[in-house]
Scaffold this active site. Structure first.
Site, short mmCIF file in Angstrom:
data_model
loop_
_atom_site.label_atom_id
_atom_site.label_comp_id
_atom_site.label_asym_id
_atom_site.label_seq_id
_atom_site.Cartn_x
_atom_site.Cartn_y
_atom_site.Cartn_z
N SER A 179 0.87 -1.19 0.00
CA SER A 179 0.00 0.00 0.00
C SER A 179 0.90 1.23 0.00
CB SER A 179 -0.86 -0.01 1.27
OG SER A 179 -1.54 1.21 1.44
N TYR B 202 -2.21 -1.00 10.39
CA TYR B 202 -2.22 -1.30 8.96
C TYR B 202 -0.90 -0.84 8.32
CZ TYR B 202 -3.99 -1.23 4.09
OH TYR B 202 -4.18 -1.41 2.74
N1 LIG Z 1 -8.74 -0.28 -1.45
C1 LIG Z 1 -7.67 0.52 -1.27
O1 LIG Z 1 -7.76 1.75 -1.34
C2 LIG Z 1 -6.33 -0.10 -1.00
C3 LIG Z 1 -5.21 0.75 -0.98
C4 LIG Z 1 -3.96 0.19 -0.76
C5 LIG Z 1 -3.82 -1.16 -0.59
N2 LIG Z 1 -4.93 -1.96 -0.61
C6 LIG Z 1 -4.72 -3.39 -0.46
O2 LIG Z 1 -5.30 -4.06 -1.56
C7 LIG Z 1 -5.56 -5.43 -1.20
C8 LIG Z 1 -6.93 -5.82 -1.69
O3 LIG Z 1 -7.88 -5.07 -0.98
P1 LIG Z 1 -9.20 -4.47 -1.64
O4 LIG Z 1 -9.14 -3.00 -1.44
O5 LIG Z 1 -9.40 -5.03 -2.98
O6 LIG Z 1 -10.30 -4.95 -0.58
P2 LIG Z 1 -11.27 -6.22 -0.55
O7 LIG Z 1 -11.82 -6.25 0.83
O8 LIG Z 1 -12.21 -6.15 -1.69
O9 LIG Z 1 -10.28 -7.45 -0.80
C9 LIG Z 1 -9.60 -8.12 0.23
C10 LIG Z 1 -9.89 -9.59 0.10
O10 LIG Z 1 -9.09 -10.29 1.06
C11 LIG Z 1 -9.90 -11.34 1.56
N3 LIG Z 1 -9.39 -11.82 2.84
C12 LIG Z 1 -9.48 -11.21 4.06
N4 LIG Z 1 -8.94 -11.99 5.01
C13 LIG Z 1 -8.47 -13.11 4.39
C14 LIG Z 1 -7.81 -14.29 4.83
N5 LIG Z 1 -7.51 -14.49 6.14
N6 LIG Z 1 -7.45 -15.22 3.92
C15 LIG Z 1 -7.78 -15.06 2.61
N7 LIG Z 1 -8.42 -13.97 2.13
C16 LIG Z 1 -8.77 -13.01 3.02
C17 LIG Z 1 -11.29 -10.72 1.67
O11 LIG Z 1 -12.31 -11.71 1.79
C18 LIG Z 1 -11.35 -9.94 0.37
O12 LIG Z 1 -11.85 -10.73 -0.69
C19 LIG Z 1 -5.37 -5.50 0.32
O13 LIG Z 1 -4.11 -6.08 0.61
C20 LIG Z 1 -5.38 -4.04 0.74
O14 LIG Z 1 -4.68 -3.82 1.93
C21 LIG Z 1 -6.18 -1.47 -0.82
#
Ligand SMILES: NC(=O)c1ccc[n+]([C@@H]2O[C@H](COP(=O)([O-])OP(=O)(O)OC[C@H]3O[C@@H](n4cnc5c(N)ncnc54)[C@H](O)[C@@H]3O)[C@@H](O)[C@H]2O)c1
Length: 248
Positions: free
Chosen positions: A145, A158
Site C-alpha cells: 500500500s 495497517y
Molecule cells: N482499497 C484501497 O484503497 C487499497 C489501498 C492500498 C492497498 N490496498 C490493499 O489491496 C488489497 C486488496 O484489498 P481491496 O481494497 O481489494 O479490498 P477487498 O476487501 O475487496 O479485498 C480483500 C480480500 O481479502 C480477503 N481476505 C481477508 N482476510 C483473508 C484471509 N484471512 N485469507 C484469505 N483472504 C482473506 C477478503 O475476503 C477480500 O476478498 C489489500 O491487501 C489491501 O490492503 C487497498
C-alpha cells in the site's frame, strides 16, 4: 506485452476488489486462475466468472497453504504467477476507522490484522517460492500500500503491516536474486473497494480495474525487488527505491 497464455496464476483475496479485478484481467489474457479467499460465496462467483477454480484459504494458516498449493498443482500443474493480495484494515468491513486507535485495539484483532497482512504474505512466499523456483519461475507480486511507504495516522497497525511486507519483498528479492521467480510489490493509493472505511469512499480516485492493470504489468514485466507506487489514475506509477541498496 506478453500475456498469460498457458500460465497458471494464483490470487489471494480474489473474491472482491483488486484480487477479483486481477483475476478477471489475467484470465482475459489467457491465464488459468486459482481464486483463493475466505469469502466462499464471492470467491466462487469470481472463479465462475473467470473460468477458474475456487479454493478456500485462510492465508494466515501455514498448513492450509501447503494443502491448497499441492491441490492447485495437482489440478492445474505448476504455478507460474502469484498475486499475494489478501488484506484487511484494522476496522471491520463497512466500519469507521474511528475504532482503529492503538489504545483500544484488542489483542485478537491486532493478531488478525498482522496474521492476514504479514503472515499471509510470508507463508505464501514460503510455500510458493521453492516450488516456483524449481519449476518455470515467473513472478510473485505482493499487494502492499502507499501506507507501506509513508505514515498513516488513521490506521498505524495497517501501516505497520504494509511496511513489513515491503521489507520482506525487497530482502527476498536480494536473497533470491539468481532464482527464477521475480518478487515485487504494488503500493496502491486509494481505490474503490469494500475494504475502504465509509469516510474514505468518496476520496478514492481509482477503480480496482485501474489498479489491476498495474498489477498485471508488474507480474508480467516488473523487476525483481521493484516497489511500485500508484496514487492516481491519470498519473504514471513510479518505482520507489530504498534510501540505499542494502546493508551487506
Ligand atoms: N482499497 C484501497 O484503497 C487499497 C489501498 C492500498 C492497498 N490496498 C490493499 O489491496 C488489497 C486488496 O484489498 P481491496 O481494497 O481489494 O479490498 P477487498 O476487501 O475487496 O479485498 C480483500 C480480500 O481479502 C480477503 N481476505 C481477508 N482476510 C483473508 C484471509 N484471512 N485469507 C484469505 N483472504 C482473506 C477478503 O475476503 C477480500 O476478498 C489489500 O491487501 C489491501 O490492503 C487497498
Amino acid at each position: 506485452m506478453p500475456g498469460f497464455t498457458g500460465k497458471t496464476l494464483l490470487v489471494t483475496g480474489a473474491a472482491t476488489g483488486l484480487g477479483r479485478a486481477v483475476a478477471t484481467m489475467a484470465a482475459a489474457s489467457g491465464a488459468r486462475v486459482a481464486v483463493l479467499d475466505v469469502n466462499e460465496a464471492e470467491g466462487r462467483k469470481t472463479a465462475a466468472a473467470v473460468g477458474g477454480r475456487f479454493w478456500r484459504l485462510d492465508v494466515a494458516d501455514p498448513s492450509a497453504w501447503r494443502d491448497v498449493v499441492a491441490d492447485i498443482e495437482r489440478e492445474f500443474g505448476p504455478i507460474h504467477y502469484a498475486h499475494l493480495n489478501a488484506g484487511v484494515m484494522t476496522q471491520g468491513l463497512g466500519e469507521s476507522l474511528a475504532g482503529a486507535n492503538v489504545e483500544s485495539l484488542s489483542p485478537d484483532r491486532y493478531r488478525q490484522v498482522v496474521g492476514v497482512n504479514v503472515d499471509g504474505v510470508f507463508f505464501g512466499l514460503q510455500t510458493l517460492l521453492p516450488r516456483m523456483n524449481t519449476a518455470a519461475g515467473e513472478a510473485v507480486t505482493v499487494t502492499s500500500s502507499a501506507a507501506g511507504l509513508v505514515p498513516i495516522p488513521f490506521d498505524p497497525v495497517y501501516a505497520l503491516t504494509k511496511h513489513a511486507v515491503i521489507g520482506l519483498v525487497r530482502s527476498l528479492a536480494l536473497a533470491y536474486a539468481n532464482a527464477r521467480t521475480r518478487i515485487n510489490a504494488i503500493c496502491p493509493g486509494g481505490f474503490a473497494s469494500p475494504l475502504l472505511p465509509p469516510e474514505f469512499r468518496t476520496a478514492a480516485t481509482m477503480s480496482a480495474e485501474q489498479m489491476a492493470a498495474e498489477v498485471v504489468d508488474l507480474l508480467l514485466t516488473g523487476a525483481t525487488g521493484e516497489t511500485r507506487l500508484k496514487l492516481k489514475a491519470d498519473a504514471p506509477a513510479q518505482a520507489v527505491s530504498p534510501p540505499f541498496p542494502t546493508l551487506a
